[in-house]
Motif scaffolding. Sequence first.
Motif, PDB file in Angstrom:
ATOM      1  N   VAL A   5       0.856  -1.178   0.000  1.00 16.32           N
ATOM      2  CA  VAL A   5       0.000   0.000   0.000  1.00 16.32           C
ATOM      3  C   VAL A   5       0.893   1.229   0.000  1.00 16.32           C
ATOM      4  N   GLY A   6       0.346   2.360  -0.417  1.00 14.92           N
ATOM      5  CA  GLY A   6       1.125   3.582  -0.572  1.00 14.92           C
ATOM      6  C   GLY A   6       1.937   3.975   0.647  1.00 14.92           C
ATOM      7  N   ALA A   7       1.439   3.750   1.820  1.00 19.25           N
ATOM      8  CA  ALA A   7       2.143   4.173   3.028  1.00 19.25           C
ATOM      9  C   ALA A   7       3.347   3.298   3.320  1.00 19.25           C
ATOM     10  N   GLY A   8       3.444   2.155   2.684  1.00 20.32           N
ATOM     11  CA  GLY A   8       4.592   1.287   2.874  1.00 20.32           C
ATOM     12  C   GLY A   8       4.182  -0.154   3.019  1.00 20.32           C
ATOM     13  N   SER A   9       5.146  -1.033   2.903  1.00 20.41           N
ATOM     14  CA  SER A   9       4.898  -2.456   3.084  1.00 20.41           C
ATOM     15  C   SER A   9       5.926  -2.986   4.051  1.00 20.41           C
ATOM     16  N   ALA A  10       5.838  -4.266   4.344  1.00 19.14           N
ATOM     17  CA  ALA A  10       6.768  -4.852   5.297  1.00 19.14           C
ATOM     18  C   ALA A  10       8.203  -4.612   4.861  1.00 19.14           C
ATOM     19  N   SER A  11       8.489  -4.821   3.597  1.00 15.60           N
ATOM     20  CA  SER A  11       9.859  -4.668   3.139  1.00 15.60           C
ATOM     21  C   SER A  11      10.293  -3.211   3.117  1.00 15.60           C
ATOM     22  N   ALA A  12       9.357  -2.309   2.899  1.00 21.10           N
ATOM     23  CA  ALA A  12       9.707  -0.895   2.799  1.00 21.10           C
ATOM     24  C   ALA A  12       9.749  -0.202   4.151  1.00 21.10           C
ATOM     25  N   ARG A  13       8.904  -0.612   5.115  1.00 20.11           N
ATOM     26  CA  ARG A  13       8.768   0.157   6.344  1.00 20.11           C
ATOM     27  C   ARG A  13       9.215  -0.555   7.612  1.00 20.11           C
ATOM     28  N   ARG A  14       9.224  -1.857   7.636  1.00 18.72           N
ATOM     29  CA  ARG A  14       9.526  -2.571   8.867  1.00 18.72           C
ATOM     30  C   ARG A  14      10.920  -2.200   9.362  1.00 18.72           C
ATOM     31  N   GLY A  15      10.972  -1.794  10.597  1.00 19.02           N
ATOM     32  CA  GLY A  15      12.243  -1.426  11.184  1.00 19.02           C
ATOM     33  C   GLY A  15      12.643   0.013  10.884  1.00 19.02           C
ATOM     34  N   ALA A  16      11.982   0.639   9.942  1.00 18.18           N
ATOM     35  CA  ALA A  16      12.290   2.027   9.607  1.00 18.18           C
ATOM     36  C   ALA A  16      11.563   2.944  10.576  1.00 18.18           C
ATOM     37  N   SER A  17      12.027   4.161  10.651  1.00 18.24           N
ATOM     38  CA  SER A  17      11.352   5.151  11.475  1.00 18.24           C
ATOM     39  C   SER A  17       9.962   5.395  10.896  1.00 18.24           C
ATOM     40  N   ALA A  18       8.951   5.343  11.722  1.00 18.68           N
ATOM     41  CA  ALA A  18       7.573   5.514  11.258  1.00 18.68           C
ATOM     42  C   ALA A  18       6.925   6.640  12.059  1.00 18.68           C
ATOM     43  N   PRO A  19       7.082   7.889  11.613  1.00 17.23           N
ATOM     44  CA  PRO A  19       6.561   9.002  12.394  1.00 17.23           C
ATOM     45  C   PRO A  19       5.046   9.148  12.346  1.00 17.23           C
ATOM     46  N   ASP A  20       4.390   8.558  11.358  1.00 17.70           N
ATOM     47  CA  ASP A  20       2.952   8.722  11.205  1.00 17.70           C
ATOM     48  C   ASP A  20       2.183   7.759  12.098  1.00 17.70           C
ATOM     49  N   THR A  21       1.098   8.256  12.671  1.00 21.80           N
ATOM     50  CA  THR A  21       0.226   7.404  13.479  1.00 21.80           C
ATOM     51  C   THR A  21      -0.705   6.621  12.553  1.00 21.80           C
ATOM     52  N   ILE A  22      -1.449   5.709  13.135  1.00 24.09           N
ATOM     53  CA  ILE A  22      -2.443   4.949  12.377  1.00 24.09           C
ATOM     54  C   ILE A  22      -3.444   5.896  11.724  1.00 24.09           C
ATOM     55  N   VAL A  23      -3.874   6.923  12.443  1.00 29.24           N
ATOM     56  CA  VAL A  23      -4.812   7.904  11.890  1.00 29.24           C
ATOM     57  C   VAL A  23      -4.185   8.648  10.719  1.00 29.24           C
ATOM     58  N   ASP A  24      -2.916   9.039  10.844  1.00 28.40           N
ATOM     59  CA  ASP A  24      -2.224   9.732   9.751  1.00 28.40           C
ATOM     60  C   ASP A  24      -2.170   8.859   8.497  1.00 28.40           C
ATOM     61  N   ILE A  25      -1.867   7.582   8.686  1.00 23.00           N
ATOM     62  CA  ILE A  25      -1.778   6.665   7.540  1.00 23.00           C
ATOM     63  C   ILE A  25      -3.134   6.520   6.873  1.00 23.00           C
ATOM     64  N   ALA A  26      -4.190   6.340   7.659  1.00 25.74           N
ATOM     65  CA  ALA A  26      -5.533   6.222   7.074  1.00 25.74           C
ATOM     66  C   ALA A  26      -5.899   7.489   6.305  1.00 25.74           C
ATOM     67  N   ALA A  27      -5.598   8.647   6.877  1.00 22.59           N
ATOM     68  CA  ALA A  27      -5.932   9.914   6.221  1.00 22.59           C
ATOM     69  C   ALA A  27      -5.123  10.133   4.952  1.00 22.59           C
ATOM     70  N   ALA A  28      -3.902   9.615   4.899  1.00 23.39           N
ATOM     71  CA  ALA A  28      -3.029   9.827   3.741  1.00 23.39           C
ATOM     72  C   ALA A  28      -3.173   8.751   2.671  1.00 23.39           C
ATOM     73  N   THR A  29      -3.925   7.697   2.943  1.00 25.06           N
ATOM     74  CA  THR A  29      -4.078   6.596   1.990  1.00 25.06           C
ATOM     75  C   THR A  29      -5.450   6.705   1.331  1.00 25.06           C
ATOM     76  N   ASP A  30      -5.452   6.967   0.027  1.00 25.51           N
ATOM     77  CA  ASP A  30      -6.712   7.172  -0.696  1.00 25.51           C
ATOM     78  C   ASP A  30      -7.713   6.047  -0.443  1.00 25.51           C
ATOM     79  N   ASP A  31      -7.246   4.814  -0.420  1.00 25.72           N
ATOM     80  CA  ASP A  31      -8.149   3.666  -0.287  1.00 25.72           C
ATOM     81  C   ASP A  31      -8.634   3.447   1.144  1.00 25.72           C
ATOM     82  N   LEU A  32      -8.255   4.330   2.071  1.00 27.21           N
ATOM     83  CA  LEU A  32      -8.727   4.231   3.450  1.00 27.21           C
ATOM     84  C   LEU A  32      -9.487   5.474   3.887  1.00 27.21           C
ATOM     85  N   SER A  33      -9.960   6.270   2.943  1.00 29.48           N
ATOM     86  CA  SER A  33     -10.639   7.525   3.289  1.00 29.48           C
ATOM     87  C   SER A  33     -11.957   7.285   4.033  1.00 29.48           C
TER      88      SER A  33
END
Length: 152
Positions: A5-33
Motif C-alpha cells: 500500500v502507498g504508506a509502505g509495506s513490510a519490506s519498505a517500512r519494517r524497522g524504519a522510522s515511522a513518524p505517522d500514526t495509524i490515523v495519519d496513515i488512514a488519512a493519507a491513503t486514498d483507499d482508506l478515506s
Amino acid sequence: MLLAVGAGSASARRGASAPDTIVDIAAATDDLSILAAAVDRAGLLGLLSGNRQLTVLAPTNAAFESFLASSPYGSLDDVPVDVLRAVLAYHVLPGRRYSESIVNAPRLPTLNGAPVTVDGTELNGGQAEIVATDVEASNGVVHLLDGVLTPP
C-alpha cells in the motif's frame, strides 16, 4: 494475494522510522478515506493516534461500500455511532502484530472483546481477506482488508 500500500509495506517500512500514526496513515491513503471518516465519526481519533501500540485490520473503501450496500444503512452517516464504534473496535487488536503473527494465529483478540477467527489470510470464515500487510505506524501496524468484519 497480498499487496503493498502507498504508506509502505513490510519490506519498505519494517524497522524504519515511522513518524505517522495509524490515523495519519488512514488519512493519507486514498483507499482508506472511508475508514478515516468512520474513525472520526465514531470518536476514535484519540485511541488510534495516541501512543498505545495497536494493530488495525483496515477495511478498504470498496469493503466499506460493499458493507454499506448490504446493510440497512444507506451511508456511513446513517450508521448509529454506537454500532460504528463496535464494528471499528472489532478491527483493532491490542499490541503490534505483523502478518506472520496474524496468519498463524487461529483467533485474534480485539478491543471489541470478541475474537476474530483466522485461516491464513481469511478472517471470520470469509468475511474478509487480508490484501496488504505490515504498514508501520508510530503507534502500531495496519493491515488492509477487502471486507468489513462484523462482530458476533
